[in-house]
Scaffold this motif. Structure first.
Motif: not given
Length: 787
Positions: A657, A703-704, A731, A733-739
């Motif tokens: 991120t 983020s990835y 993703n 956004g930063q610190s975005s870890f939605s799958t």
């Protein structure tokens, strides 16, 4: 030849004993006619004349024979004269037979007659009835046209050709040779007649009597394999090789014994070979397992320095476990190491097997003969003609004045081998004239540490790449007299030109800064790439300087500073998204980074065991035009599925991120992207992730997450086959870890080692896509590893 010499010596010396009384009994001559007994003469006989007889073909002159002799008129027949002359004639390789004859002409004088029979010169070499080209077979043998004919060499050539055919799958191969001599010309034509038969494939390998161990494990031990229609045409496996199969039977016996079956019988005469067709065969291996032995009581004798309980604690072979001869040998070494670590390096340990009739177990008695304790007096270094002594000494784990520790000596030897500066490394204790002290001798053989590589490569990203690389792993910046070699530094210069990129890199590392295990290095680079996108080109140039040090255990830390200028040029303002058009121009990036690395992989390429973990933090904003923090973690775990590690499952995971610090957004060229040969292999390069709403061009994210599972099978040493699954998400956004927006793919691949570097060929097929990257399967090929 040696036997003929000794027989001739006895005959000749017996005949001329009165004349040659001073000659020692060890004088040796080749067989010839012994002359009549002559009157006794004091002193050595003197050569009155030398006569040369050329018997058979006249392909050599008498003058040529004389030139090899130490015998000439007036020479005394002192010890060694005849032997040296005979050896010289033999070394010339011109003669089939050599004989020397003496005849007394007057008291104290003798005529020496040297008779030689010249060898024939080889004329034509032909192979009759061969299914393999004659030129290929001529390369296998040592006999050469225009060379001298030698019967022993011809016999060895027959054996070599047979082995070559057997490796190619001709199990019924036969060969014979015929020599046709032409005395008038002094030449001989050589004909090898071949009866190759049909190529035989092994259709199955089965076992009879293996009640305790499964066939799958037994086949895994063997190098002989059954024919596999998919890969055998490439690897050659699946054909019968008699020598290789004999070795496999030895491996099977050892495997059984290490599983406790000490009385196992696997006889070559009991192997059943069944020819199903002229081109197919089956192998049935009969096994008489016998009983399985467990480990019985363990005893010690002769140990006074350590209690038996202390020695028992270092053993791996325990009572009640399966008895294994190889584990027994390992335990013997562990006991030696226990003594050797405290200076008792001459301690001897003998492991005696003690059958226990009451329980049927195999007990062990370790008979210890303790030696004296030694300190290390000094280190004797030899063979380092190029490498400085300090470079060797600083790798040692053992130093003068310390207790002579054999474990540390072996560690030191491994460290020197791992430097890869030397072709051979030997560390051995050496006696001194001081009681209780020994030297340690280090014998080295310098190896080649410099390397020049050039060639043409290719990848999915570029159709062609030309590169030249010069590297030196034992560099010395201040030693031009030895061509800048010997101080253990590392230097590299790489020039690369591709259809869509070019690169220049100069790197240098001093691994022992201030003679401490602290590495200081730098890299200067310039790289231009057009393959990131069709709507712009990118140029990066700058430098990086770093410190690298081994921390706790095998954790390695790296602290670095990187300064680079990034230029975004040739922007296609019509087709490029607004963020890329706005981002055109030059940027100065100044960042500090810290990384921690834990690496236990057994091999860099074709890894089959171990793991690698890396954690990286980078702070952008030490000056420059970009202000952010980057966090990234990567892990790869390799799990072997069999003892030979031919079947391996690899798990790879990544997470990262970016945190924007100021008001400026993160430039698109510093964001995360997925897709391509090193990430998601079913998608085009950088095609996975956020895209511009209007142009649908990838613009990257903050983020990835990514994961990969790959099963590989090592068909042969330079070849692997693989099946894989990749999944990942990028993703915005930063610190975005939605799958929720993940993409994934599966595929198959091939790994081939070419010129020391792995070529990866993968075909990936998308499973889950977005609206713009669903373009069907993708073929990726590239050099290097994925980590």
């Amino acid at each position: 030849m040696r036997l003929r010499r000794l027989v001739a010596s006895a005959t000749l010396l017996g005949s001329l004993a009165p004349v040659l009384a001073p000659l020692p009994a060890t004088a040796q001559v080749l067989p010839g006619k012994a002359s009549a007994t002559a009157p006794a003469v004091r002193g050595f006989a003197v050569v009155d004349a030398v006569e040369i007889v050329v018997d058979g073909i006249q392909s050599v002159s008498k003058e040529a024979v004389k030139s090899s002799l130490e015998i000439s008129p007036g020479v005394k027949l002192e010890p060694g004269v005849l032997e040296r002359s005979t050896d010289a004639l033999e070394r010339s390789g011109f003669y089939d037979r050599i004989s020397i004859d003496f005849k007394e002409t007057s008291p104290g004088k003798a005529v020496v007659t040297v008779t030689v029979q010249p060898k024939y010169r080889v004329g034509r070499i032909t192979f009759a009835n061969t299914p393999i080209s004659e030129d290929t077979l001529r390369e296998q043998i040592k006999t050469r046209s225009a060379g001298f004919l030698d019967d022993r060499t011809v016999a060895n050539d027959e054996r070599v050709v047979k082995e070559y055919f057997v490796k190619k799958g001709y199990a019924d191969f036969k060969i014979s040779s015929k020599v046709e001599r032409d005395p008038s010309r002094g030449t001989a034509d050589l004909t090898f007649t071949v009866e190759a038969g049909a190529k035989v494939r092994i259709s199955s390998i089965s076992f009879v009597g293996n009640n305790s161990l499964p066939e799958k494990k037994l086949r895994g031990v063997m190098e002989t394999k059954k024919w596999n229609w998919l890969i055998s045409w490439l690897t050659g496996r699946g054909r019968f090789d008699e020598n290789k199969f004999a070795d496999d039977l030895d491996k099977l016996r050892q495997f059984y014994q290490d599983n406790g079956f000490l009385d196992v019988q696997i006889a070559e005469s009991d192997v059943k070979v069944n020819r199903i067709t002229p081109k197919k065969m089956t192998l049935t291996i009969n096994i008489v397992e016998g009983r399985q032995y467990k480990t019985g009581n363990i005893q010690f004798s002769g140990n006074t320095l350590f209690k038996s309980e202390e020695l028992d604690a270092v053993l791996k072979l325990r009572p009640g476990t399966v008895f294994s001869p190889s584990k027994l040998e390992d335990d013997v070494q562990r006991i030696k190491d226990h003594y050797g670590a405290l200076g008792y390096l001459e301690t001897r340990v003998d492991a005696q097997r003690v059958p226990e009739t009451s329980t049927g177990a195999m007990g062990v008695r370790y008979v210890v003969k303790e030696g004296d304790k030694y300190k290390l007096q000094s280190i004797v270094l030899e063979g380092n003609t190029k490498t400085k002594s300090i470079v060797v000494l600083r790798e040692l784990a053992l130093f003068p004045g310390e207790t002579f520790n054999t474990v540390k000596m072996r560690t030191s030897q491994n460290r020197l081998k791992n430097m890869r500066f030397f072709d051979d490394v030997q560390l051995t204790p050496e006696s001194t004239n001081i009681p209780g002290e020994k030297n340690m001798r280090i014998s080295l053989k310098e190896g080649r540490t410099g390397n020049l590589q050039f060639g043409v490569g290719f990848s999915t990203l570029e159709s062609a790449i030309f590169f030249v690389e010069i590297s030196q792993g034992n560099f010395d910046l201040f030693n031009p007299g030895k061509y800048f070699q010997g101080d253990g530094q590392k230097a590299r210069l790489r020039l690369q030109l591709g259809t869509k990129s070019n690169e220049v890199t100069i790197s240098f590392e001093e691994p022992w800064l201030f003679e401490r295990r602290l590495a200081l290095g730098f890299e200067i680079f310039r790289s231009q790439s057009d393959y990131f996108s069709d709507v712009y080109s990118e140029l990066r140039q700058g430098f990086e300087v770093y410190l690298r040090k081994r921390l706790v255990g095998i954790w390695e830390g790296r602290l670095y500073y990187r300064l680079e200028q990034v230029s975004i040029d040739d922007v296609d303002v019509v087709n490029a998204p607004a963020v890329i058009v706005a981002g055109a121009g030059d940027y100065l990036i100044s960042k500090v980074g810290i990384s921690l690395i834990h690496d236990t992989r057994n091999e860099l390429y074709f890894t089959s065991d171990g793991h690698r973990v890396s954690l990286t933090t980078e702070y952008y904003g030490v000056g420059g035009d970009v202000d952010m923090v980057k966090l990234e973690g990567r892990v790869a775990q390799y799990v072997p599925m069999d003892e030979e590690k031919t079947h391996v499952v690899a798990f790879l995971g990544r997470i990262g991120t970016l945190f924007e610090q100021g008001s400026k957004p993160t430039p698109f060229f510093e964001r995360y992207y997925l897709g391509g040969p090193n990430t998601l292999r079913g998608f085009d390069f950088r095609e996975v992730g956020p895209k511009d709403a209007l142009k649908h061009e990838p613009v990257g994210g903050l983020s990835y997450l990514m994961g990969s599972v790959e099963y590989s099978y090592r068909v042969a040493e330079p070849l692997q086959l693989a099946v894989f699954y990749d999944v990942g998400v990028v993703n915005a956004g930063q610190s975005s870890f939605s799958t929720s927006a993940y993409n994934d793919n599966w595929g198959v691949g091939v790994r081939v080692l070419i010129l020391g570097a792995p070529l990866r060929l993968d075909y990936g097929i998308p499973i889950t896509t977005d609206a713009f990257n669903d373009k069907g399967g993708r073929f990726n090929f590239s050099f290097g590893t994925r980590f």
